[in-house]
Design a protein around this motif. Structure first.
Motif, PDB file in Angstrom:
ATOM      1  N   ALA A   1      76.275 -12.718  39.980  1.00 57.68           N
ATOM      2  CA  ALA A   1      77.279 -12.527  38.939  1.00 57.68           C
ATOM      3  C   ALA A   1      77.551 -11.047  38.741  1.00 57.68           C
ATOM      4  N   PRO A   2      78.764 -10.677  38.374  1.00 58.56           N
ATOM      5  CA  PRO A   2      79.072  -9.256  38.167  1.00 58.56           C
ATOM      6  C   PRO A   2      78.206  -8.659  37.057  1.00 58.56           C
ATOM      7  N   GLY A   3      77.616  -7.529  37.351  1.00 59.29           N
ATOM      8  CA  GLY A   3      76.781  -6.845  36.378  1.00 59.29           C
ATOM      9  C   GLY A   3      75.352  -7.336  36.293  1.00 59.29           C
ATOM     10  N   ALA A   4      74.982  -8.369  37.067  1.00 57.29           N
ATOM     11  CA  ALA A   4      73.617  -8.900  37.033  1.00 57.29           C
ATOM     12  C   ALA A   4      72.703  -8.033  37.899  1.00 57.29           C
ATOM     13  N   SER A   5      71.470  -7.858  37.456  1.00 59.76           N
ATOM     14  CA  SER A   5      70.505  -7.061  38.208  1.00 59.76           C
ATOM     15  C   SER A   5      69.901  -7.893  39.336  1.00 59.76           C
ATOM     16  N   ASN A   6      69.135  -7.227  40.184  1.00 57.67           N
ATOM     17  CA  ASN A   6      68.496  -7.931  41.283  1.00 57.67           C
ATOM     18  C   ASN A   6      67.489  -8.958  40.786  1.00 57.67           C
ATOM     19  N   ILE A   7      66.766  -8.604  39.732  1.00 57.60           N
ATOM     20  CA  ILE A   7      65.762  -9.528  39.196  1.00 57.60           C
ATOM     21  C   ILE A   7      66.438 -10.789  38.646  1.00 57.60           C
ATOM     22  N   ALA A   8      67.566 -10.612  37.945  1.00 56.35           N
ATOM     23  CA  ALA A   8      68.296 -11.776  37.434  1.00 56.35           C
ATOM     24  C   ALA A   8      68.843 -12.629  38.574  1.00 56.35           C
ATOM     25  N   ALA A   9      69.330 -11.993  39.642  1.00 54.59           N
ATOM     26  CA  ALA A   9      69.852 -12.746  40.783  1.00 54.59           C
ATOM     27  C   ALA A   9      68.745 -13.520  41.496  1.00 54.59           C
ATOM     28  N   ILE A  10      67.591 -12.879  41.672  1.00 59.31           N
ATOM     29  CA  ILE A  10      66.465 -13.571  42.304  1.00 59.31           C
ATOM     30  C   ILE A  10      65.997 -14.727  41.431  1.00 59.31           C
TER      31      ILE A  10
ATOM     32  N   ALA B   1      57.430   1.648  47.609  1.00 62.25           N
ATOM     33  CA  ALA B   1      58.061   1.194  46.370  1.00 62.25           C
ATOM     34  C   ALA B   1      59.146   2.170  45.926  1.00 62.25           C
ATOM     35  N   GLY B   2      58.910   3.461  46.125  1.00 58.90           N
ATOM     36  CA  GLY B   2      59.952   4.435  45.817  1.00 58.90           C
ATOM     37  C   GLY B   2      61.190   4.248  46.665  1.00 58.90           C
ATOM     38  N   LEU B   3      61.003   3.923  47.941  1.00 59.91           N
ATOM     39  CA  LEU B   3      62.156   3.644  48.808  1.00 59.91           C
ATOM     40  C   LEU B   3      62.915   2.407  48.345  1.00 59.91           C
ATOM     41  N   MET B   4      62.185   1.399  47.895  1.00 61.79           N
ATOM     42  CA  MET B   4      62.852   0.191  47.405  1.00 61.79           C
ATOM     43  C   MET B   4      63.669   0.475  46.145  1.00 61.79           C
ATOM     44  N   VAL B   5      63.167   1.350  45.304  1.00 68.65           N
ATOM     45  CA  VAL B   5      63.919   1.725  44.098  1.00 68.65           C
ATOM     46  C   VAL B   5      65.209   2.452  44.484  1.00 68.65           C
ATOM     47  N   LEU B   6      65.135   3.293  45.517  1.00 71.96           N
ATOM     48  CA  LEU B   6      66.322   4.051  45.924  1.00 71.96           C
ATOM     49  C   LEU B   6      67.432   3.137  46.450  1.00 71.96           C
ATOM     50  N   VAL B   7      67.062   2.058  47.127  1.00 74.32           N
ATOM     51  CA  VAL B   7      68.079   1.156  47.673  1.00 74.32           C
ATOM     52  C   VAL B   7      68.501   0.087  46.667  1.00 74.32           C
ATOM     53  N   GLY B   8      67.938   0.118  45.454  1.00 68.36           N
ATOM     54  CA  GLY B   8      68.340  -0.808  44.412  1.00 68.36           C
ATOM     55  C   GLY B   8      67.558  -2.098  44.359  1.00 68.36           C
ATOM     56  N   ALA B   9      66.462  -2.183  45.088  1.00 66.79           N
ATOM     57  CA  ALA B   9      65.633  -3.399  45.084  1.00 66.79           C
ATOM     58  C   ALA B   9      64.424  -3.154  44.191  1.00 66.79           C
ATOM     59  N   GLU B  10      64.673  -3.059  42.890  1.00 72.52           N
ATOM     60  CA  GLU B  10      63.576  -2.742  41.975  1.00 72.52           C
ATOM     61  C   GLU B  10      62.572  -3.881  41.850  1.00 72.52           C
ATOM     62  N   PHE B  11      63.003  -5.111  42.121  1.00 71.35           N
ATOM     63  CA  PHE B  11      62.065  -6.238  42.042  1.00 71.35           C
ATOM     64  C   PHE B  11      61.017  -6.142  43.149  1.00 71.35           C
ATOM     65  N   ILE B  12      61.442  -5.802  44.362  1.00 72.44           N
ATOM     66  CA  ILE B  12      60.498  -5.645  45.472  1.00 72.44           C
ATOM     67  C   ILE B  12      59.586  -4.450  45.211  1.00 72.44           C
ATOM     68  N   ALA B  13      60.121  -3.391  44.622  1.00 72.66           N
ATOM     69  CA  ALA B  13      59.283  -2.237  44.277  1.00 72.66           C
ATOM     70  C   ALA B  13      58.214  -2.627  43.268  1.00 72.66           C
ATOM     71  N   MET B  14      58.589  -3.436  42.281  1.00 72.59           N
ATOM     72  CA  MET B  14      57.614  -3.892  41.293  1.00 72.59           C
ATOM     73  C   MET B  14      56.554  -4.773  41.940  1.00 72.59           C
ATOM     74  N   LEU B  15      56.960  -5.635  42.894  1.00 75.30           N
ATOM     75  CA  LEU B  15      55.991  -6.466  43.594  1.00 75.30           C
ATOM     76  C   LEU B  15      55.020  -5.626  44.412  1.00 75.30           C
ATOM     77  N   LEU B  16      55.527  -4.575  45.058  1.00 73.66           N
ATOM     78  CA  LEU B  16      54.651  -3.706  45.842  1.00 73.66           C
ATOM     79  C   LEU B  16      53.585  -3.060  44.966  1.00 73.66           C
ATOM     80  N   VAL B  17      53.995  -2.596  43.802  1.00 70.05           N
ATOM     81  CA  VAL B  17      53.046  -1.894  42.928  1.00 70.05           C
ATOM     82  C   VAL B  17      52.083  -2.874  42.273  1.00 70.05           C
ATOM     83  N   ILE B  18      52.597  -3.987  41.747  1.00 72.92           N
ATOM     84  CA  ILE B  18      51.753  -4.913  40.989  1.00 72.92           C
ATOM     85  C   ILE B  18      50.875  -5.753  41.921  1.00 72.92           C
ATOM     86  N   VAL B  19      51.481  -6.349  42.958  1.00 70.89           N
ATOM     87  CA  VAL B  19      50.740  -7.273  43.807  1.00 70.89           C
ATOM     88  C   VAL B  19      49.894  -6.525  44.830  1.00 70.89           C
TER      89      VAL B  19
END
Length: 205
Positions: free
Chosen positions: A129-138, A42-60
């Motif tokens: 969209a410009p400025g949208a986060s990964n979670i918003a894009a997903i 999950a820490g690696l996912m945060v470093l590459v900007g995929a915070e949604f996948i990091a959250m899934l790793l921790v929660i799920v």
């Protein structure tokens, strides 16, 4: 500089904890090391900007799957001597499967470098969209472009849950059932009995 250090730290800890998960002799320790591997991934996912996948790793995975594994392993009566004997017995088959998987990985990497594989190129339809986060894009893709597929997967999971409940819920023929009205109408003096057993003697029910 701090990003490079964090990347190598998380990567080394992920690989090390994954190796110890396989090599640990105690299944409980293996699950704990697996949880550590999930956290570092999950820490690696945060470093590459995929915070949604990091959250899934921790929660799920950590909050549900790994904890479920831990409770199941702790409740099982595992014979470690029999477990080691089974490991030695199945070691040649495991090594054969590992060699086959390694050969497939090497073959795939070689074919990719040789240029025999043509990967698809992005056409720009899924651009965020410009400025949208990964979670918003997903969320835009999941509830917009893939809305019907998302609802269909939820329907499949609902049917699977209902099927599991139907298969496991069986009415026993020797069961008298539960009378809720009778239980609610019961008085306290009918529910408990005050017993005064003598010293050194048992109690007859």
């Amino acid at each position: 500089m701090i990003h490079v250090f964090a990347f190598y730290l998380f990567a080394v800890l992920t690989i090390a904890s994954g190796a110890v998960t396989i090599l640990a002799r105690n299944p409980v320790h293996s699950v704990l090391w697996l949880i550590l591997a999930f956290f570092n991934a999950a820490g690696l996912m945060v470093l590459v900007g995929a915070e949604f996948i990091a959250m899934l790793l921790v929660i799920v995975y950590v909050g549900a799957v790994a904890v479920l594994f831990l409770f199941v392993v702790m409740m099982l009566d595992i014979d470690f001597a029999e477990l080691r004997a089974g490991f030695v017995k199945n070691f040649p088959l495991g090594m054969l499967i590992a060699v086959v998987l390694l050969a497939e990985i090497v073959l795939g990497v070689g074919a990719y470098k040789a240029g025999a594989m043509h990967l698809g190129t992005p056409d720009g339809t899924a651009i965020t969209a410009p400025g949208a986060s990964n979670i918003a894009a997903i969320g835009q893709l999941m509830y917009g472009r893939y809305l019907f597929l998302f609802e269909a997967s939820g329907l499949v999971l609902l049917v699977a849950m209902i099927g599991a409940i139907v298969l496991t819920h069986r009415q026993r023929s020797d069961s008298r059932g539960q009378n809720v009205a009778k239980q609610n109408a019961r008085r306290p003096d009918e529910a408990t009995i005050n017993m005064k057993p003598e010293v050194g003697k048992g109690m007859t029910l």
